[in-house]
Design an enzyme around this catalytic site. Structure first.
Site, PDB file in Angstrom:
ATOM      1  N   GLY A   1       0.807  -1.212   0.000  1.00  0.00           N
ATOM      2  CA  GLY A   1       0.000   0.000   0.000  1.00  0.00           C
ATOM      3  C   GLY A   1       0.838   1.259   0.000  1.00  0.00           C
ATOM      4  O   GLY A   1       0.415   2.292  -0.523  1.00  0.00           O
TER       5      GLY A   1
ATOM      6  N   PHE B   1      -6.678   0.303  -5.544  1.00  0.00           N
ATOM      7  CA  PHE B   1      -5.600  -0.363  -6.286  1.00  0.00           C
ATOM      8  C   PHE B   1      -5.117   0.488  -7.465  1.00  0.00           C
ATOM      9  O   PHE B   1      -4.988   0.008  -8.603  1.00  0.00           O
ATOM     10  CB  PHE B   1      -6.040  -1.735  -6.815  1.00  0.00           C
ATOM     11  CG  PHE B   1      -6.311  -2.786  -5.777  1.00  0.00           C
ATOM     12  CD1 PHE B   1      -5.937  -2.617  -4.454  1.00  0.00           C
ATOM     13  CD2 PHE B   1      -6.949  -3.972  -6.128  1.00  0.00           C
ATOM     14  CE1 PHE B   1      -6.180  -3.603  -3.505  1.00  0.00           C
ATOM     15  CE2 PHE B   1      -7.192  -4.964  -5.185  1.00  0.00           C
ATOM     16  CZ  PHE B   1      -6.813  -4.776  -3.873  1.00  0.00           C
TER      17      PHE B   1
ATOM     18  N   THR C   1     -12.358  -2.653  -3.717  1.00  0.00           N
ATOM     19  CA  THR C   1     -12.647  -3.173  -5.054  1.00  0.00           C
ATOM     20  C   THR C   1     -13.942  -3.972  -4.972  1.00  0.00           C
ATOM     21  O   THR C   1     -14.019  -4.934  -4.206  1.00  0.00           O
ATOM     22  CB  THR C   1     -11.509  -4.070  -5.558  1.00  0.00           C
ATOM     23  OG1 THR C   1     -10.315  -3.282  -5.698  1.00  0.00           O
ATOM     24  CG2 THR C   1     -11.854  -4.686  -6.908  1.00  0.00           C
TER      25      THR C   1
ATOM     26  N   THR D   1      -3.476  -8.620   9.269  1.00  0.00           N
ATOM     27  CA  THR D   1      -4.695  -8.534   8.474  1.00  0.00           C
ATOM     28  C   THR D   1      -4.633  -7.321   7.545  1.00  0.00           C
ATOM     29  O   THR D   1      -3.728  -6.484   7.652  1.00  0.00           O
ATOM     30  CB  THR D   1      -5.935  -8.342   9.366  1.00  0.00           C
ATOM     31  OG1 THR D   1      -5.793  -7.067  10.050  1.00  0.00           O
ATOM     32  CG2 THR D   1      -6.050  -9.431  10.412  1.00  0.00           C
TER      33      THR D   1
ATOM     34  N   TYR E   1       2.536   0.274   8.379  1.00  0.00           N
ATOM     35  CA  TYR E   1       2.380   1.273   7.327  1.00  0.00           C
ATOM     36  C   TYR E   1       1.904   2.590   7.921  1.00  0.00           C
ATOM     37  O   TYR E   1       2.607   3.599   7.892  1.00  0.00           O
ATOM     38  CB  TYR E   1       1.426   0.753   6.253  1.00  0.00           C
ATOM     39  CG  TYR E   1       1.001   1.734   5.173  1.00  0.00           C
ATOM     40  CD1 TYR E   1       1.436   3.049   5.145  1.00  0.00           C
ATOM     41  CD2 TYR E   1       0.154   1.339   4.148  1.00  0.00           C
ATOM     42  CE1 TYR E   1       1.040   3.943   4.153  1.00  0.00           C
ATOM     43  CE2 TYR E   1      -0.250   2.213   3.144  1.00  0.00           C
ATOM     44  CZ  TYR E   1       0.190   3.521   3.164  1.00  0.00           C
ATOM     45  OH  TYR E   1      -0.205   4.387   2.179  1.00  0.00           O
TER      46      TYR E   1
END
Length: 340
Positions: free
Chosen positions: A66, A118, A184, A243, A319
């Protein structure tokens, strides 16, 4: 210094614009002599070296998918002290992602909501970048995260994933099947075991000797997490990542109007910590000891990383805290791990 910069400058910028600005700096840090200087400052202590997936990692702590969607900043991220970099999510078909704005900070919660969708240049573009990267540097461990192209119907998802796997697996240190992003349409439905089995079988065959993992959502019921974990073991996958982001908004401290303005998307950061740890323990109790489990979600400090390792994680990723703690975050965690 970074906390002051964040409060006075970065927090006032559009989050995606700030991310692109940071990536420019990170890309520069990946070039000699800047990469040599940065790595000298951030290099993990050799005592932190670990082996997993048949690979050697300088540190058990890496950066999650990401952050570097298009294989542009992997060398710079490695120079900042991360033990591995997972790039993507990459799709077979290039796509722009969802309309902006699509990235939102929830500062009181040290969290982020994203509905990026994405956005990436596609598997062929990523493969070309990976080839150049591999020719110049063999040291950084690089995982590749692949997802379904938006223009591809769910009933044709398997072929779409196989296209990406065929192009990218030979260039990846490990490959990840992402069926758990909330951004998505229809993607999370692929986590149903009866749908997931043929998809993973096909991608596994296309990946050859490259270790294959699957990434799951924290919002699944516990019995479904156990079923996917058992499936991954049954199919001979190398591991599982637990996760992805959550669609839950429970227990947030950020003003409700700010949360509502952010809208739909995956929530990451500190609020995910408890559930991510629960899922890690559940997965580890289901799979064999030699099955790799990468834990991600709500990781901020060296203590958080130690807790994940103690709960059975093979590797740990982060992240969102990178955005709040700055460029020396991996160095801080590695030093904290060494001190313990």
């Amino acid at each position: 210094m970074y906390p002051l910069l964040f409060r006075t400058v970065l927090s006032r910028m559009d989050p995606e614009t700030a991310h692109h600005a940071a990536m420019l700096v990170i890309r520069v840090l990946g070039l000699p002599p800047f990469s040599w200087a940065a790595r000298a400052l951030t290099r993990p202590d050799p005592a932190l070296s670990t082996t997993a997936l048949g690979l050697r990692f300088d540190s058990p702590f890496g950066v999650a998918a990401g952050f570097d969607k298009d294989v542009k900043g992997a060398k710079g991220l490695y120079a900042l002290g991360f033990g591995h970099v997972e790039v993507g999510t990459i799709t077979a078909v290039p796509q722009q992602g969802n309309p902006r704005p699509r990235l939102f900070r929830l500062i009181p919660d040290r969290a982020v909501v994203n509905r990026m969708g994405f956005n990436n240049g596609g598997a062929e573009h990523a493969a070309a970048r990976l080839k150049k990267l591999r020719a110049r540097s063999a040291r950084a461990v690089i995982g590749v995260n692949i997802g379904k192209s938006r223009v591809v119907d769910v009933d044709r998802a398997t072929a779409d994933y196989v296209t990406s796997a065929t192009l990218l697996a030979p260039l990846a240190d490990y490959l990840v099947v992402n069926v758990s992003s909330p951004n998505t349409p229809g993607l999370r439905g692929l986590q149903a075991v009866e749908t997931l089995r043929p998809l993973l079988e096909a991608v596994h065959a296309a990946s050859g000797p490259t270790p294959l993992l699957v990434k799951i959502a924290p919002d699944l019921p516990d019995d479904e997490i156990e079923a996917i974990s058992a499936l991954a073991v049954d199919l001979g996958l190398a591991g599982l990542i637990a996760t992805n982001t959550t669609i839950s908004r429970d227990g947030l401290m950020t003003d409700a109007d700010v949360i509502a303005a952010a809208g739909d998307g995956g929530l990451s950061g500190a609020p995910l910590k408890e559930r991510a740890l629960q899922v890690l323990r559940l997965v580890r109790a289901t799979v064999p000891a030699d099955f790799a489990v990468i834990s991600v979600g709500g990781v901020e400090t060296a203590e958080d990383v130690r807790a994940r390792l103690a709960a059975g994680a093979t590797l740990v990723q982060g992240y969102t805290a990178f955005l709040y703690r700055g460029p020396l975050w991996a160095r801080q965690i590695n030093r904290g791990l060494r001190a313990s």
